[in-house]
Write a protein that holds these residues in place. Structure first.
Motif, PDB file in Angstrom:
ATOM      1  N   GLU A 366     -15.699  -9.433 -47.917  1.00 15.42           N
ATOM      2  CA  GLU A 366     -17.135  -9.618 -47.760  1.00 15.42           C
ATOM      3  C   GLU A 366     -17.868  -8.881 -48.864  1.00 15.42           C
ATOM      4  OE1 GLU A 366     -18.690  -8.662 -43.965  1.00 15.42           O
ATOM      5  OE2 GLU A 366     -17.282  -9.940 -42.871  1.00 15.42           O
ATOM      6  N   LEU A 367     -18.965  -9.492 -49.335  1.00 11.75           N
ATOM      7  CA  LEU A 367     -19.742  -8.878 -50.404  1.00 11.75           C
ATOM      8  C   LEU A 367     -20.772  -7.921 -49.834  1.00 11.75           C
ATOM      9  CD1 LEU A 367     -20.488 -11.665 -53.026  1.00 11.75           C
ATOM     10  CD2 LEU A 367     -19.026  -9.676 -53.289  1.00 11.75           C
ATOM     11  N   LYS A 368     -20.947  -6.806 -50.523  1.00 10.16           N
ATOM     12  CA  LYS A 368     -22.000  -5.856 -50.187  1.00 10.16           C
ATOM     13  C   LYS A 368     -22.821  -5.604 -51.442  1.00 10.16           C
ATOM     14  CE  LYS A 368     -19.198  -3.550 -46.656  1.00 10.16           C
ATOM     15  NZ  LYS A 368     -18.567  -2.275 -46.213  1.00 10.16           N
ATOM     16  N   GLY A 369     -24.118  -5.445 -51.273  1.00 10.53           N
ATOM     17  CA  GLY A 369     -24.967  -5.212 -52.425  1.00 10.53           C
ATOM     18  C   GLY A 369     -25.559  -6.486 -52.972  1.00 10.53           C
ATOM     19  N   ASP A 370     -26.024  -6.416 -54.198  1.00  4.46           N
ATOM     20  CA  ASP A 370     -26.764  -7.504 -54.827  1.00  4.46           C
ATOM     21  C   ASP A 370     -25.810  -8.463 -55.533  1.00  4.46           C
ATOM     22  OD1 ASP A 370     -28.585  -9.163 -55.978  1.00  4.46           O
ATOM     23  OD2 ASP A 370     -29.437  -7.670 -57.348  1.00  4.46           O
ATOM     24  N   ILE A 371     -25.585  -9.639 -54.953  1.00  2.00           N
ATOM     25  CA  ILE A 371     -24.699 -10.628 -55.553  1.00  2.00           C
ATOM     26  C   ILE A 371     -25.224 -11.109 -56.886  1.00  2.00           C
ATOM     27  CG2 ILE A 371     -25.826 -12.429 -54.184  1.00  2.00           C
ATOM     28  CD1 ILE A 371     -22.227 -12.510 -55.547  1.00  2.00           C
ATOM     29  N   ASP A 372     -26.535 -11.090 -57.079  1.00  2.00           N
ATOM     30  CA  ASP A 372     -27.105 -11.573 -58.335  1.00  2.00           C
ATOM     31  C   ASP A 372     -26.783 -10.653 -59.503  1.00  2.00           C
ATOM     32  OD1 ASP A 372     -28.245 -13.829 -57.151  1.00  2.00           O
ATOM     33  OD2 ASP A 372     -30.020 -12.701 -56.524  1.00  2.00           O
ATOM     34  N   ASN A 373     -26.293  -9.451 -59.207  1.00  2.00           N
ATOM     35  CA  ASN A 373     -25.918  -8.522 -60.270  1.00  2.00           C
ATOM     36  C   ASN A 373     -24.423  -8.610 -60.581  1.00  2.00           C
ATOM     37  OD1 ASN A 373     -26.618  -6.478 -62.160  1.00  2.00           O
ATOM     38  ND2 ASN A 373     -25.711  -4.933 -60.810  1.00  2.00           N
ATOM     39  N   LEU A 374     -23.750  -9.602 -59.999  1.00  2.00           N
ATOM     40  CA  LEU A 374     -22.320  -9.765 -60.223  1.00  2.00           C
ATOM     41  C   LEU A 374     -22.046 -11.026 -61.028  1.00  2.00           C
ATOM     42  CD1 LEU A 374     -20.899  -8.886 -56.678  1.00  2.00           C
ATOM     43  CD2 LEU A 374     -21.244  -7.355 -58.629  1.00  2.00           C
ATOM     44  N   GLY A 375     -21.136 -10.903 -61.988  1.00  2.00           N
ATOM     45  CA  GLY A 375     -20.757 -12.055 -62.799  1.00  2.00           C
ATOM     46  C   GLY A 375     -19.759 -12.922 -62.075  1.00  2.00           C
ATOM     47  N   ARG A 376     -19.623 -14.156 -62.553  1.00  2.00           N
ATOM     48  CA  ARG A 376     -18.628 -15.072 -62.028  1.00  2.00           C
ATOM     49  C   ARG A 376     -17.399 -15.027 -62.931  1.00  2.00           C
ATOM     50  NH1 ARG A 376     -22.433 -14.394 -59.188  1.00  2.00           N
ATOM     51  NH2 ARG A 376     -23.456 -15.962 -57.873  1.00  2.00           N
ATOM     52  N   PHE A 377     -16.238 -15.025 -62.309  1.00  2.00           N
ATOM     53  CA  PHE A 377     -14.984 -14.937 -63.050  1.00  2.00           C
ATOM     54  C   PHE A 377     -14.668 -16.277 -63.722  1.00  2.00           C
ATOM     55  CE2 PHE A 377     -10.324 -15.304 -63.273  1.00  2.00           C
ATOM     56  CZ  PHE A 377     -10.030 -14.156 -63.997  1.00  2.00           C
ATOM     57  N   HIS A 378     -14.310 -16.202 -65.001  1.00  2.00           N
ATOM     58  CA  HIS A 378     -13.928 -17.394 -65.769  1.00  2.00           C
ATOM     59  C   HIS A 378     -12.558 -17.170 -66.403  1.00  2.00           C
ATOM     60  CE1 HIS A 378     -17.926 -19.574 -66.117  1.00  2.00           C
ATOM     61  NE2 HIS A 378     -18.245 -18.448 -65.495  1.00  2.00           N
ATOM     62  N   ALA A 379     -11.751 -18.221 -66.402  1.00  2.00           N
ATOM     63  CA  ALA A 379     -10.457 -18.208 -67.093  1.00  2.00           C
ATOM     64  C   ALA A 379     -10.184 -19.625 -67.562  1.00  2.00           C
ATOM     65  CB  ALA A 379      -9.349 -17.718 -66.163  1.00  2.00           C
ATOM     66  N   LYS A 380     -10.061 -19.817 -68.862  1.00  2.00           N
ATOM     67  CA  LYS A 380      -9.884 -21.157 -69.416  1.00  2.00           C
ATOM     68  C   LYS A 380      -8.699 -21.193 -70.377  1.00  2.00           C
ATOM     69  CE  LYS A 380     -13.304 -23.447 -67.489  1.00  2.00           C
ATOM     70  NZ  LYS A 380     -14.485 -23.895 -68.215  1.00  2.00           N
ATOM     71  N   TRP A 381      -7.871 -22.223 -70.176  1.00  2.00           N
ATOM     72  CA  TRP A 381      -6.734 -22.473 -71.063  1.00  2.00           C
ATOM     73  C   TRP A 381      -7.157 -23.466 -72.134  1.00  2.00           C
ATOM     74  CZ3 TRP A 381      -3.719 -26.841 -72.309  1.00  2.00           C
ATOM     75  CH2 TRP A 381      -2.444 -26.603 -72.832  1.00  2.00           C
ATOM     76  N   HIS A 382      -6.777 -23.204 -73.357  1.00  2.00           N
ATOM     77  CA  HIS A 382      -7.042 -24.174 -74.434  1.00  2.00           C
ATOM     78  C   HIS A 382      -5.996 -24.008 -75.515  1.00  2.00           C
ATOM     79  CE1 HIS A 382      -8.626 -21.292 -77.444  1.00  2.00           C
ATOM     80  NE2 HIS A 382      -9.186 -20.675 -76.433  1.00  2.00           N
ATOM     81  N   ARG A 383      -5.899 -25.030 -76.363  1.00  2.00           N
ATOM     82  CA  ARG A 383      -4.976 -24.985 -77.486  1.00  2.00           C
ATOM     83  C   ARG A 383      -5.708 -24.814 -78.802  1.00  2.00           C
ATOM     84  NH1 ARG A 383      -2.321 -30.316 -76.982  1.00  2.00           N
ATOM     85  NH2 ARG A 383      -1.856 -29.852 -79.155  1.00  2.00           N
ATOM     86  N   ASP A 384      -6.748 -25.557 -79.009  1.00  2.00           N
ATOM     87  CA  ASP A 384      -7.547 -25.433 -80.221  1.00  2.00           C
ATOM     88  C   ASP A 384      -8.977 -25.797 -79.868  1.00  2.00           C
ATOM     89  OD1 ASP A 384      -5.646 -24.913 -82.574  1.00  2.00           O
ATOM     90  OD2 ASP A 384      -4.709 -26.642 -81.607  1.00  2.00           O
ATOM     91  N   LEU A 385      -9.906 -24.887 -80.090  1.00  2.00           N
ATOM     92  CA  LEU A 385     -11.316 -25.188 -79.909  1.00  2.00           C
ATOM     93  C   LEU A 385     -11.890 -25.654 -81.247  1.00  2.00           C
ATOM     94  CD1 LEU A 385     -12.270 -22.210 -77.568  1.00  2.00           C
ATOM     95  CD2 LEU A 385     -11.798 -24.580 -76.928  1.00  2.00           C
ATOM     96  N   GLU A 386     -13.178 -25.539 -81.422  1.00  2.00           N
ATOM     97  CA  GLU A 386     -13.807 -26.056 -82.639  1.00  2.00           C
ATOM     98  C   GLU A 386     -13.300 -25.327 -83.877  1.00  2.00           C
ATOM     99  OE1 GLU A 386     -17.977 -23.771 -82.999  1.00  2.00           O
ATOM    100  OE2 GLU A 386     -17.729 -24.867 -81.122  1.00  2.00           O
ATOM    101  N   PRO A 387     -13.038 -26.049 -84.963  1.00  2.00           N
ATOM    102  CA  PRO A 387     -12.595 -25.400 -86.211  1.00  2.00           C
ATOM    103  C   PRO A 387     -13.734 -24.631 -86.866  1.00  2.00           C
ATOM    104  CG  PRO A 387     -12.976 -27.739 -86.570  1.00  2.00           C
ATOM    105  CD  PRO A 387     -13.158 -27.504 -85.101  1.00  2.00           C
ATOM    106  N   VAL A 388     -13.370 -23.680 -87.722  1.00  2.00           N
ATOM    107  CA  VAL A 388     -14.386 -22.898 -88.424  1.00  2.00           C
ATOM    108  C   VAL A 388     -14.537 -23.428 -89.848  1.00  2.00           C
ATOM    109  CG1 VAL A 388     -13.926 -20.829 -87.066  1.00  2.00           C
ATOM    110  CG2 VAL A 388     -12.668 -21.211 -89.194  1.00  2.00           C
TER     111      VAL A 388
END
Length: 696
Positions: A366-388
Motif C-alpha cells: 500500500e502507498l503512503k504519502g504523496d503519490i504525485d511525488n513518485l516516479g513511474r518505473f520504466h524498463a525498455k529493451w532495444h537493439r538500436d535507437l536513432e543514429p547520431v
C-alpha cells in the motif's frame, strides 16, 4: 503628561520589538525547516534503499563523475561542434584537471555532497589525497591501491571495497563533505579513475566524513556489507509486501494479462519462473516471452522487454545475484520499487511456437504519502535507437527521455563472435568494449558523466571476460569476448537525477556488420507526465537477429592464449590480444600471445601449460611476422629450441608455421620460456598463435 508620553513610547517600542522578535522567530523556524540534515548512517542506508529511488528528485540534486577520459574530446562553446569525439587515449593523455607542482588534481566538487563510488583499472602505490571543506589537512592520505583494500578502517568491508574477478577495483563507501572536495594524486598513483559523486540540494547539512568513523557509522557499513555478503537475492524492503502468486499457461502467439490491480499501490518485488522449457530452447523462449507492465491506464506500457533480458542476463538463464535483480535456480527476481496511482497491468506475450507455463509472484504494498511525488518505473529493451550525426561517432544511444526522474542503469547483451579488430573499429581499437558512457543531464552541452570504457562503466577492467557478481554489477556470461557477453550495472546510491531531460550514450566502435550487435534494457524512473519515446521492437526482430560468424580454429593445438604466464621480467605481455583482422583466416581463434621486450631489462617471459599426453614430439609454432618483430629464444622444459625471428622483411603482417625442435613430454605441467636473442633494436615484439606437438 511627559510620563504618560514616555510610557506610551516604551509601549510602542516594546510592541515593535515584540513583533520583530515574533517575526524573527517565525523566520528562524521556517529557515530551520528548510535545512535538511543527512546523517552518515542515513546516507549509508541508501546503498540498499531501493524504495526511495522512486521519489522524484529535488531541485539542485545531482549525480556526476570525474574520470580519466581523453581530454581531446570537447564541444566547441560557440558552434556546438563535437571535436575529437572519438578520442580514445583514456588514462594516457593528460588524465587530470591541472597540475599543482608535480601532483595532479583529479577532481574538484562543490558541496554539500558525497563521493559514492571510486573505480580504477590500475591503482598503484602513489598517494591520493582527499581534502574536504577547504581544510589544509587531507581527510584521507593513502596509496591509491589502499583505497581498495582494508588498510583504512572505513574501507574494511569486502563487499563494498573489492577487486572483481574481472580485474576492476571498486569502492562504494560514501565520503561526505559539506562545502567542497578536492582530490589530488602524487606521481605513481596508477592509471584510470572514476570518482562518482552526488550533490544534495542547497542548504542540506551533511555529517562530515572521518576515516575513523563513529561506532554508528561503522555499524551501518557493517550491516550493508553483511547483507551484500550473505543475503543477496533477498529483498531489502520485504517487510510490508502482500504476496500474490499466479500461474498461467500461454499458447503460441497469445498475449495474456497475468494480473491487474485496480487501485493504487506499489510492486515491491516481482519473481518469475518459466516451467517445462526444453533446455535446448531456453535461450529462445526467454527472449520470445515478452513482459509488459502498464501504469495508470497508459496507452503504451512503461515496461517492455524480453523476459530474460528484463531480469538482467541474456541469452538464457544465467545464475547470478545482485541487489535489485538476479537469476537463481528457483526464480528470476526484481526488487525495483514500482508505484502506481490508478491501477497496473502485468502482461506476458508468447512469441514462440510452443505453449509455455509461467509462475509469477508479485509483492504489492500500500502507498503512503504523496503519490504525485513518485516516479513511474520504466524498463525498455532495444537493439538500436536513432543514429547520431557523423561528427558524434561512435556514440550509440542508450536512452533519451523527457521529464523528471532518475536513471538507474542498464543490462547489456553483446553478440561479438569475431572478437577484436584494429581497422574496422578505427583508431586501433582491439575489442568491442572500448566505448565510454556519456550522460547529458537537463540540456548539458558537455556530459557530466564521461567514462573511460564500456567495461569500466560496468565495474570491471582490461576487457576481462571472467564471471563476477557484486551488489551493483555483474558479468554473467563468459565467451572470452568472442560470442555472447552479458553485463549489467545498477546505479542505486549513484542514480542520476534529472529535472527535464536525460540523454545517455555508450560509445560503440564496432559496427553491427562486423558483427558486433548490442541489445540493451535501460531502467529509469519518470514522472507521470514524462515522455518515454522507446517503442516496442517488432516481433520478427526480437530473436535470431545475430549475424552468424564461424571462427577459424586449428584442431589439436596448444593455443598460445591458453598459456599461463607465471613471470615476466620484460615489457607488456598478454594472452588476450587479437591478431590483425587480415590474418583471421590463418590465426586460430583470432587471439595471440603478445609480448614486447624492452631495453635494459632481462626480458624473460615464463609460461606453463598442462599436457595430457606422453611421448616424443616434433614442435611447430604458428607465428606472426611483423615490422617490429624481434629475435627470441625459446626453451621447453629447459631444452633450447630454435631461435625465431618475428620481423617481417617488409611492412606486412603474415603468419608462418615454423618447426622449432623436438621434445619429450610426460603428462602434467610443462614450461615454455621466451627470451630476447639480441638487444640491438627496441621495441621488439613477439606474436605467437599456437604450438603444435606432432607425435604419438
Amino acid at each position: 503628561m511627559q510620563k504618560s508620553i514616555r510610557l506610551n513610547q516604551y509601549c510602542y517600542i516594546s510592541i515593535i520589538f515584540a513583533c520583530y522578535f515574533f517575526i524573527s522567530c517565525e523566520n528562524g523556524e521556517k529557515h530551520s525547516q528548510s535545512i535538511k540534515y543527512i546523517s552518515y548512517v542515513e546516507l549509508v542506508n541508501r546503498l540498499t534503499d531501493l524504495k526511495s529511488l522512486s521519489v522524484l528528485p529535488e531541485e539542485g540534486e545531482k549525480s556526476e563523475m570525474w574520470s580519466s577520459y581523453d581530454r581531446k574530446s570537447r564541444v566547441d562553446s560557440i558552434t556546438g561542434e563535437f571535436i575529437d569525439w572519438s578520442a580514445n587515449n583514456d588514462g594516457l593523455s593528460p588524465q587530470y584537471i591541472r597540475k599543482e607542482g608535480n601532483n595532479e588534481v583529479l577532481a574538484e566538487m562543490d558541496g554539500p555532497g558525497a563521493i559514492v563510488r571510486i573505480w580504477s583499472a590500475s591503482p598503484k602505490k602513489g598517494k591520493v589525497y582527499i581534502y574536504i571543506d577547504g581544510n589544509e589537512k587531507p581527510i584521507l592520505s593513502e596509496s591509491f591501491i589502499d583505497y581498495f583494500k582494508p588498510t583504512v578502517p572505513a574501507f574494511a568491508f569486502p563487499n563494498l571495497v573489492y577487486e572483481t574477478n574481472a580485474k576492476g577495483f571498486n569502492n562504494y563507501v560514501p565520503i561526505t563533505y559539506q562545502k567542497s572536495c578536492k582530490i589530488v594524486a602524487e606521481p605513481g598513483w596508477g592509471q584510470y579513475f572514476h570518482f562518482n559523486y552526488i550533490t544534495f540540494k542547497p542548504k542540506t547539512k551533511i555529517e562530515p566524513f572521518n576515516a575513523n568513523l563513529t561506532e554508528t557509522g561503522l555499524k551501518a557499513l557493517a550491516s550493508v556489507d553483511d547483507f551484500f555478503g550473505k543475503k543477496l537475492g533477498q529483498n531489502p524492503n520485504d517487510g510490508n509486501l502482500d504476496k500474490i502468486i499466479k500461474e498461467v499457461s500461454i499458447n503460441s502467439g497469445v498475449k495474456t494479462t497475468v494480473y491487474e490491480f485496480e487501485d493504487s499501490g506499489a510492486i515491491g518485488s516481482l519473481k518469475v519462473r518459466v516451467k517445462n522449457v526444453p533446455k535446448e530452447r531456453e535461450d529462445e523462449i526467454l527472449r520470445k516471452t515478452i513482459l509488459e507492465i502498464s501504469w495508470d491506464d497508459e496507452n503504451e506500457p512503461s515496461v517492455w522487454s524480453p523476459l530474460g533480458d528484463f531480469f538482467g542476463s541474456a541469452p538464457g538463464c544465467n545464475e547470478y545475484k545482485t541487489l535489485p535483480m538476479g537469476m537463481t535456480k528457483n526464480w528470476m527476481y526484481s526488487y525495483w520499487y514500482m508505484p502506481f496511482k490508478n491501477g497496473a497491468k502485468i502482461k506476458l506475450h508468447n512469441l514462440s511456437d510452443i505453449p509455455i507455463t509461467v509462475t509469477m509472484e508479485i509483492g504489492k504494498e500500500e502507498l503512503k504519502g504523496d503519490i504525485d511525488n513518485l516516479g513511474r518505473f520504466h524498463a525498455k529493451w532495444h537493439r538500436d535507437l536513432e543514429p547520431v550525426d557523423e561528427e558524434r561517432w561512435p556514440d550509440w544511444l542508450m536512452l533519451k527521455t523527457n521529464g523528471s526522474g532518475r536513471f538507474l542503469g542498464a543490462s547489456l547483451s553483446v553478440w561479438n563472435p569475431k572478437g577484436g579488430s584494429n581497422t574496422k573499429a578505427k583508431e586501433g581499437h582491439y575489442w568491442w568494449g572500448e566505448g565510454d558512457e556519456k550522460f547529458f543531464v537537463d540540456g548539458e552541452t558537455f556530459p557530466s558523466t564521461f567514462g573511460t570504457g564500456t567495461e569500466d562503466y560496468f565495474g570491471y577492467a582490461w576487457c576481462n571476460p571472467s564471471l563476477f557478481n557484486q551488489a551493483f554489477h555483474s558479468q554473467t556470461i563468459d565467451s572470452d569476448n568472442m560470442g555472447h557477453q552479458a553485463v549489467n550495472r545498477w546505479q542505486v546510491i549513484d542514480n542520476i537525477p534529472f529535472q527535464k531531460t536525460f540523454d545517455g550514450y555508450m560509445e560503440k566502435y564496432f559496427a553491427n556488420d562486423w558483427p558486433t550487435q548490442y541489445a540493451m534494457v535501460v531502467y529509469w524512473y519518470l514522472d507521470a507526465e514524462g515522455k518515454d519515446p522507446i517503442k516496442a521492437t517488432p516481433t520478427d526482430e526480437v530473436y535470431g537477429f545475430e549475424i552468424p560468424y564461424k571462427v577459424f580454429r586449428k584442431p589439436d593445438v596448444l593455443e598460445a592464449e591458453n598459456l599461463n604466464i607465471t613471470s615476466n621480467s620484460g615489457g607488456w605481455a598478454t594472452i588476450d590480444a587479437f591478431a590483425h583482422e587480415s590474418l583471421y583466416k590463418s590465426v586460430s581463434g583470432h587471439k595471440i600471445l603478445f609480448w614486447t621486450a624492452q631495453r635494459n631489462k632481462k626480458n624473460i617471459l615464463e609460461t606453463e601449460f598442462t599436457s595430457q599426453r606422453t611421448g616424443l614430439f616434433e614442435v611447430y609454432a604458428n607465428i606472426i611476422k611483423q615490422p617490429e618483430g624481434g629475435k627470441f629464444n625459446i626453451q621447453i622444459n629447459g631444452k633450447r629450441m630454435r631461435t625465431i625471428n618475428f620481423q617481417s622483411s617488409d611492412s606486412t603482417y603474415a603468419t608462418e608455421i615454423i618447426k622449432i625442435g623436438k621434445i619429450k613430454l610426460n603428462k602434467g605441467i610443462q614450461s615454455i620460456q621466451f627470451k630476447t636473442a639480441n638487444n640491438h633494436k627496441f621495441p621488439q615484439k613477439m606474436w605467437i598463435d599456437y604450438f603444435e606437438f606432432r607425435g604419438k
